[in-house]
Write a protein that holds these residues in place. Structure first.
Motif, PDB file in Angstrom:
ATOM      1  N   SER A   1      32.193  30.077  36.676  1.00 38.16           N
ATOM      2  CA  SER A   1      32.856  31.684  37.105  1.00 38.16           C
ATOM      3  C   SER A   1      32.339  31.998  37.053  1.00 38.16           C
ATOM      4  N   LEU A   2      31.253  33.123  36.165  1.00 41.61           N
ATOM      5  CA  LEU A   2      31.130  34.234  35.593  1.00 41.61           C
ATOM      6  C   LEU A   2      29.642  34.059  36.233  1.00 41.61           C
ATOM      7  N   PHE A   3      29.094  33.190  37.008  1.00 38.14           N
ATOM      8  CA  PHE A   3      27.374  33.415  37.910  1.00 38.14           C
ATOM      9  C   PHE A   3      28.431  33.241  39.137  1.00 38.14           C
ATOM     10  N   TYR A   4      29.995  32.808  39.371  1.00 38.01           N
ATOM     11  CA  TYR A   4      30.315  33.241  40.452  1.00 38.01           C
ATOM     12  C   TYR A   4      30.639  34.874  41.001  1.00 38.01           C
ATOM     13  N   LEU A   5      30.726  35.083  40.079  1.00 40.08           N
ATOM     14  CA  LEU A   5      31.538  36.685  40.025  1.00 40.08           C
ATOM     15  C   LEU A   5      30.027  37.746  40.021  1.00 40.08           C
ATOM     16  N   VAL A   6      28.834  36.762  39.480  1.00 41.61           N
ATOM     17  CA  VAL A   6      27.827  37.906  40.068  1.00 41.61           C
ATOM     18  C   VAL A   6      27.422  37.622  41.037  1.00 41.61           C
TER      19      VAL A   6
ATOM     20  N   ASP B   1      28.437  45.205  45.977  1.00 45.55           N
ATOM     21  CA  ASP B   1      27.288  46.254  46.009  1.00 45.55           C
ATOM     22  C   ASP B   1      27.251  46.446  47.648  1.00 45.55           C
ATOM     23  N   THR B   2      27.005  45.832  48.512  1.00 42.84           N
ATOM     24  CA  THR B   2      26.060  45.715  49.436  1.00 42.84           C
ATOM     25  C   THR B   2      27.394  46.164  50.937  1.00 42.84           C
ATOM     26  N   ASN B   3      28.193  45.764  50.570  1.00 44.39           N
ATOM     27  CA  ASN B   3      29.225  46.543  51.539  1.00 44.39           C
ATOM     28  C   ASN B   3      29.539  47.401  51.153  1.00 44.39           C
ATOM     29  N   GLY B   4      29.740  48.208  49.759  1.00 42.56           N
ATOM     30  CA  GLY B   4      30.134  48.937  50.207  1.00 42.56           C
ATOM     31  C   GLY B   4      31.564  49.290  49.621  1.00 42.56           C
ATOM     32  N   LEU B   5      32.498  50.734  49.270  1.00 42.64           N
ATOM     33  CA  LEU B   5      33.658  50.142  48.430  1.00 42.64           C
ATOM     34  C   LEU B   5      34.860  50.342  49.641  1.00 42.64           C
ATOM     35  N   GLU B   6      34.748  51.325  50.674  1.00 40.25           N
ATOM     36  CA  GLU B   6      35.595  50.694  51.877  1.00 40.25           C
ATOM     37  C   GLU B   6      35.608  49.432  52.255  1.00 40.25           C
ATOM     38  N   ASP B   7      36.719  49.660  53.272  1.00 34.18           N
ATOM     39  CA  ASP B   7      36.679  47.774  53.317  1.00 34.18           C
ATOM     40  C   ASP B   7      36.590  46.893  52.648  1.00 34.18           C
ATOM     41  N   SER B   8      37.294  47.093  51.406  1.00 35.34           N
ATOM     42  CA  SER B   8      36.275  45.641  50.873  1.00 35.34           C
ATOM     43  C   SER B   8      37.517  45.009  49.701  1.00 35.34           C
ATOM     44  N   ALA B   9      37.917  45.558  50.278  1.00 38.38           N
ATOM     45  CA  ALA B   9      40.100  45.671  49.469  1.00 38.38           C
ATOM     46  C   ALA B   9      39.839  43.775  48.986  1.00 38.38           C
ATOM     47  N   GLU B  10      39.774  42.773  50.158  1.00 38.16           N
ATOM     48  CA  GLU B  10      39.862  41.723  49.661  1.00 38.16           C
ATOM     49  C   GLU B  10      38.764  41.291  48.573  1.00 38.16           C
ATOM     50  N   ILE B  11      37.742  41.617  48.868  1.00 38.15           N
ATOM     51  CA  ILE B  11      36.010  41.392  47.582  1.00 38.15           C
ATOM     52  C   ILE B  11      36.771  42.110  46.575  1.00 38.15           C
TER      53      ILE B  11
ATOM     54  N   GLU C   1      39.897  42.155  45.259  1.00 41.31           N
ATOM     55  CA  GLU C   1      41.157  41.850  44.778  1.00 41.31           C
ATOM     56  C   GLU C   1      40.505  40.612  44.274  1.00 41.31           C
ATOM     57  N   ARG C   2      40.101  39.762  44.841  1.00 44.46           N
ATOM     58  CA  ARG C   2      38.795  38.518  44.465  1.00 44.46           C
ATOM     59  C   ARG C   2      38.575  38.963  43.324  1.00 44.46           C
ATOM     60  N   ILE C   3      37.733  39.823  42.979  1.00 46.71           N
ATOM     61  CA  ILE C   3      36.685  40.032  41.701  1.00 46.71           C
ATOM     62  C   ILE C   3      37.559  40.278  40.491  1.00 46.71           C
ATOM     63  N   GLY C   4      39.067  40.965  40.839  1.00 49.53           N
ATOM     64  CA  GLY C   4      39.985  41.677  39.841  1.00 49.53           C
ATOM     65  C   GLY C   4      40.542  40.131  39.965  1.00 49.53           C
ATOM     66  N   ASN C   5      41.130  39.143  40.154  1.00 47.50           N
ATOM     67  CA  ASN C   5      41.692  37.879  40.228  1.00 47.50           C
ATOM     68  C   ASN C   5      40.491  37.197  39.285  1.00 47.50           C
ATOM     69  N   SER C   6      39.188  37.224  39.356  1.00 47.50           N
ATOM     70  CA  SER C   6      38.191  36.615  38.744  1.00 47.50           C
ATOM     71  C   SER C   6      37.831  36.548  36.840  1.00 47.50           C
ATOM     72  N   PHE C   7      38.025  38.444  36.908  1.00 49.66           N
ATOM     73  CA  PHE C   7      38.571  39.038  35.384  1.00 49.66           C
ATOM     74  C   PHE C   7      39.273  38.539  34.774  1.00 49.66           C
ATOM     75  N   LYS C   8      40.622  38.270  35.972  1.00 46.06           N
ATOM     76  CA  LYS C   8      42.535  37.987  35.194  1.00 46.06           C
ATOM     77  C   LYS C   8      42.081  36.338  34.741  1.00 46.06           C
ATOM     78  N   SER C   9      41.660  35.427  35.254  1.00 47.39           N
ATOM     79  CA  SER C   9      41.042  34.221  34.865  1.00 47.39           C
ATOM     80  C   SER C   9      39.973  34.224  33.958  1.00 47.39           C
ATOM     81  N   LEU C  10      38.832  34.490  33.623  1.00 47.88           N
ATOM     82  CA  LEU C  10      38.031  34.672  33.174  1.00 47.88           C
ATOM     83  C   LEU C  10      38.467  34.735  31.750  1.00 47.88           C
ATOM     84  N   VAL C  11      39.607  35.984  31.293  1.00 50.12           N
ATOM     85  CA  VAL C  11      39.916  36.291  30.624  1.00 50.12           C
ATOM     86  C   VAL C  11      40.244  35.367  29.979  1.00 50.12           C
ATOM     87  N   GLU C  12      41.266  34.296  30.236  1.00 50.52           N
ATOM     88  CA  GLU C  12      42.551  33.887  30.231  1.00 50.52           C
ATOM     89  C   GLU C  12      41.606  31.679  29.668  1.00 50.52           C
TER      90      GLU C  12
END
Length: 953
Positions: free
Chosen positions: A756-761, A768-778, A780-791
């Protein structure tokens, strides 16, 4: 030059400089200075200086020799060829330079050029060896040709014609030349012609090896299926020497072949080219009986004829006809054999082959019958009867080994087994009296008693008797103290300490084995399998270096062997050396050690002493390249290096070997993909590109992420195969191949974390390629990955909790799996940090851009995108988790130090006083090893904690 020979490189450089001040153009001084520079680690300067001289194309011998030495030390043999090519152009008639050129080509395996160089030499100086160097180079071209057809239609026929020319002109002088001719014909499958050469006038030159002609004839007869000749020749050779086992085998093979073909000898002429032929079972039986009656007249006893009789019985039984030939009862024959040869160590291995001729119901009776003929004497009524001399001891040992092989000990109850262990140890200690005059390097006569006792205790341990394993170690350490060079004691100690999770005593034992050359490949696995996985990082680096040093030097050494073979005309050895080199280059163990060594180096250094990018660069790693020859992987491990007297059904089987190789390959694939994925992280480096620009495809970064995604898919597939493999729940014999770390890797959750760490990459790259605007979905996905990684990491940590060593009912129990889990935790957290620093490199520029915007707009409320908070929380949680693990490890250290082993009342009253001191030593070693592991793991985690603290955006 003297300074260089004595290893005083700095002085050599100074002296060369002095000379060069006086004589600016002294080539040789420049090269000697370059050698000094090379040896003091200034490779680039050395290379520049050498090329300066080489560009002038020197022809003096000193400069050429010195440059050759330098290039060899630089591992650049291809430069030597350029050097001599130039020299030969300037001095076209020099025999010496031409032969140096030939040898230079041989070092780099340029067979076509070798062929030309050989002929050029022959033209200058018409000596036979040079001509045949050229012929041999043709054979080498045929061996290395990818296209089988080309080799049989072009290279070999040409070589054959070249030799035939010499034969016609009657210029064949040496044995090596006949050998070469034979080799060509054999490779062309012209067996009839080869036979004629060996039997003809040329064959008279084949004298250096015993029976060289006969062996070659025999090989050709077999290829041509000329069984009458095979039989007659074998018969004739057995009449000369009735102890030569290989000819008995050929004799029997050919007799049965002739019977199956219903061959009958011709009435008038000779039976065959080689004389009389035996073609019936009666003749074979009589022939063997005659050999036995001849043997009784011989001055020394011969084993061959007696074993041949057992072999004949076995073959007749196999064909379903034995009784009518009245060869005797195998049991009685084996008994007689024992009476004759029982005092020789080879008696057991001889009989081992034939025990399946005995019916199981007779086993106990057979053993009793053997025991009855050994002269043993008891001191008193109820005491053990002991041998009075070495002969009787050897006979008794043979019977004990046979008892183990026939499964008599396996069938016993626990109590009986312990009684046997006691008796064997008593016999072992009594036997030491016979070896008082033995040197330190010699084995004691009674060592096998001790080994067999340990094997019985291992059985008990596997049946759940925890104390038995400590007794094994105790007895082995005692044995080693009396017989310090017994490799079997050392190997078994290595295996048992590793099973218990203690690596510290193992490195010392392994280095005292003094493994030579090829053994680093065949038994090195005993060391490298456990070094890293038990947390002894420094020792692991060292053991990988041992192995790698051997593999790398093999490249260089083999070319030297090949050159010697050319010089001395040992042509038939050259293909063997090449095959040997290939076998080592495609060794499974070599690939494993390379991969584990790089992962280990990254673990210990990347982002601690050097950046990940520098570490990967220094190893010249790239995610695209895979240097493992998957299709040709060779398993060179010696899995029977530990003696075992187990019956067939308990011993290591072909099936075990196949499964072990499959498991090792699967695990290697997972490890190698992990390494390549990690090596891909720095290549994704942050390059600021406007969104949707044309350039992304060109600058190569987008293809880098594709590489990583492709590798990730391969990793998933490898993991699936690994899981399928483990579903078979394979149990290898205790002395068979050690299982890989794969099962632990899956069960403790490291595997899921790392994937899952490599999927996070991949997700971060997308952000990085899409920029911060209109990337709320990505985001959120990254946020969830961080959470599940810590668990997941917390789960992994929970699987590391518990005592590493505990005392239960007065015995010690170790938990090596907890230690292995801790090691996996450290590795996984390191990968997590490398991935985090990639996240950091992507998010930092975004943040500074936002702050610039904020200043421009002079607004206080530009909302921070959620991904920043997610990342900060994640880093904080990683920090807390790592601190907790470090505290847990401190706790483990305190428990391990406080564990007072002396107070362990080992309840086993079976232990004698002298054994108790060894038990203390053994438990001390295990305790100290665990303590050491935990310290090294703790130290490394502290360094990793420092890198986490730097990760605040």
């Amino acid at each position: 030059a003297d300074y260089l020979d004595n290893g005083n490189n700095k002085m050599a450089i100074q002296q060369a400089d002095k000379l060069l001040k006086k004589h600016k153009d002294l080539h040789c001084a420049k090269v000697l200075k370059a050698i000094g520079l090379q040896r003091t680690g200034k490779q680039d300067e050395a290379y520049a200086l050498a090329q300066e001289v080489a560009a002038l194309e020197p022809t003096d011998d000193n400069s050429l020799q010195a440059l050759t030495i330098l290039y060899r030390e630089m591992h650049r043999p291809e430069l030597v060829t350029k050097l001599y090519e130039a020299a030969v152009k300037k001095v076209p008639n020099s025999e010496e330079y031409h032969s140096h050129l030939f040898m230079a080509y041989a070092r780099v395996g340029e067979y076509k050029k070798m062929q030309q160089a050989g002929m050029a030499l022959y033209k200058i100086v018409p000596k036979n060896p040079y001509y045949f160097w050229s012929v041999m180079s043709l054979i080498m071209q045929s061996i290395s040709a990818q296209d089988e057809n080309l080799s049989k239609t072009m290279f070999l026929p040409l070589a054959e014609r070249m030799v035939e020319k010499m034969v016609k002109e009657d210029k064949i002088e040496a044995e090596a030349e006949v050998e070469l001719y034979y080799m060509i014909l054999e490779r062309l499958e012209k067996y009839k012609e080869a036979l004629d050469v060996v039997r003809g006038k040329l064959g008279e030159k084949l004298t250096s090896e015993l029976q060289s002609r006969e062996n070659k004839c025999m090989a050709m007869y077999k290829k041509l299926h000329r069984w009458p000749e095979c039989n007659a020749l074998a018969r004739r050779l057995l009449l000369k020497n009735s102890d030569d086992w290989q000819f008995y085998i050929t004799y029997f093979d050919s007799v049965f072949q002739l019977i199956d073909e219903s061959w009958t000898p011709p009435a008038e002429e000779e039976h065959s080219l080689e004389g009389e032929v035996h073609c019936s079972i009666e003749q074979a039986v009589n022939f063997i009986e005659e050999r036995i009656s001849e043997e009784s007249k011989s001055s020394r006893p011969l084993r061959g004829p007696y074993l041949a009789k057992l072999e004949l019985i076995r073959r007749l039984r196999h064909r379903g006809c034995n009784d009518e030939y009245k060869l005797g009862d195998p049991e009685e024959l084996m008994f007689q054999y024992f009476k004759k040869f029982g005092d020789k160590p080879c008696c057991f291995t001889d009989l081992k082959v034939f025990v399946d001729l005995l019916p199981p119901s007779q086993y106990t009776k057979f053993i009793r019958q053997l025991l009855d003929v050994i002269p043993l004497a008891a001191a008193a009524e109820n005491e053990v009867a002991l041998p009075g001399d070495i002969k009787a001891l050897q006979q008794h040992l043979c019977v004990v080994q046979l008892s183990r092989l026939l499964g008599i000990y396996h069938a016993m109850e626990k109590k009986q087994k312990l009684a046997v262990v006691r008796e064997l140890m008593l016999r072992y200690r009594h036997g030491l009296e016979f070896g008082k005059s033995c040197l330190k390097t010699e084995l004691q006569f009674s060592d096998y008693y001790c080994l067999l006792a340990v094997h019985l205790l291992l059985d008990l341990w596997l049946e759940g008797e925890e104390a038995a394993v400590w007794q094994c170690l105790t007895l082995l350490e005692e044995g080693l103290s009396h017989s310090p060079s017994n490799a079997q004691f050392k190997l078994l100690l290595i295996r048992i300490y590793c099973r218990l999770g203690a690596f510290e005593p193992v490195s010392e034992l392994y280095s005292s084995l003094d493994a030579k050359h090829i053994q680093h490949d065949t038994i090195g696995y005993l060391l490298t399998r456990y070094a890293g996985s038990l947390g002894h990082y420094a020792a692991a680096s060292q053991s990988c270096n041992f192995a790698l040093r051997f593999f790398h030097s093999n490249q260089k050494d083999t070319s030297e062997y090949i050159i010697q073979a050319y010089k001395y005309g040992a042509f038939e050895k050259i293909p063997e050396f090449i095959a040997f080199r290939n076998r080592l280059n495609s060794s499974l163990h070599f690939a494993q050690v390379r991969t584990e060594r790089m992962l280990l180096d990254l673990l210990l250094e990347a982002n601690i002493s050097t950046s990940l990018e520098e570490s990967i660069k220094s190893m010249s790693l790239s995610p695209e390249e895979d240097d493992i020859p998957w299709k040709d992987l060779r398993d060179n491990r010696d899995l029977t290096v530990l003696f075992s007297w187990d019956p067939k059904d308990r011993d290591i089987s072909e099936e075990h070997r196949k499964l072990s190789l499959e498991e090792e390959t699967l695990w290697l694939r997972i490890r190698s993909l992990t390494l390549r994925l990690v090596s891909g992280l720095p290549t994704l480096g942050h390059t600021i590109q406007p969104k949707n620009s044309e350039k992304t495809a060109e600058n190569g970064v987008s293809s880098k992420i594709d590489t990583i995604r492709a590798l990730l898919q391969q990793l998933e597939a490898a993991v699936d195969s690994g899981k399928k493999f483990l579903e078979q729940k394979i149990q290898y014999p205790v002395l068979g191949p050690p299982p890989t770390r794969m099962a632990g890797f899956f069960s403790n959750g490291s595997c899921q974390c790392q994937t899952s760490l490599f999927y996070l990459v991949s997700d971060i790259y997308e952000l990085d390629t899409n920029g911060l605007e209109d990337s709320a979905e990505i985001q959120e996905r990254i946020g969830n990955s961080f959470k599940s990684l810590v668990e997941r990491l917390t789960d992994l940590f929970n699987k590391c909790k518990g005592d590493l060593i505990e005392v239960r009912d007065g015995t010690l129990k170790t938990h090596p799996n907890l230690l292995e889990n801790l090691v996996f935790f450290v590795e996984t957290i390191s990968i997590a940090l490398w991935v985090s620093s990639y996240c950091d490199s992507v998010l930092r520029p975004f943040k500074s851009n936002l702050q610039k915007k904020k200043k421009k707009k002079k607004e206080s409320s530009v909302a921070m995108p959620p991904v920043f908070t997610h990342f900060l929380d994640y880093v904080t949680e990683l920090q807390t988790l790592t601190s907790n693990v470090i505290d847990h490890i401190k706790g483990l250290e305190i428990i391990l130090t406080a564990l007072k082993l002396e107070e362990l009342s080992l309840k086993d009253t079976l232990l004698l006083q002298e054994e108790k001191k060894f038990t203390k030593t053994v438990q001390g070693k295990v305790q100290s090893s665990y303590h050491h592991s935990v310290q090294e793991i703790g130290e490394l985690l502290k360094k990793r904690l420092d890198t986490i603290k730097k990760l605040k955006i």
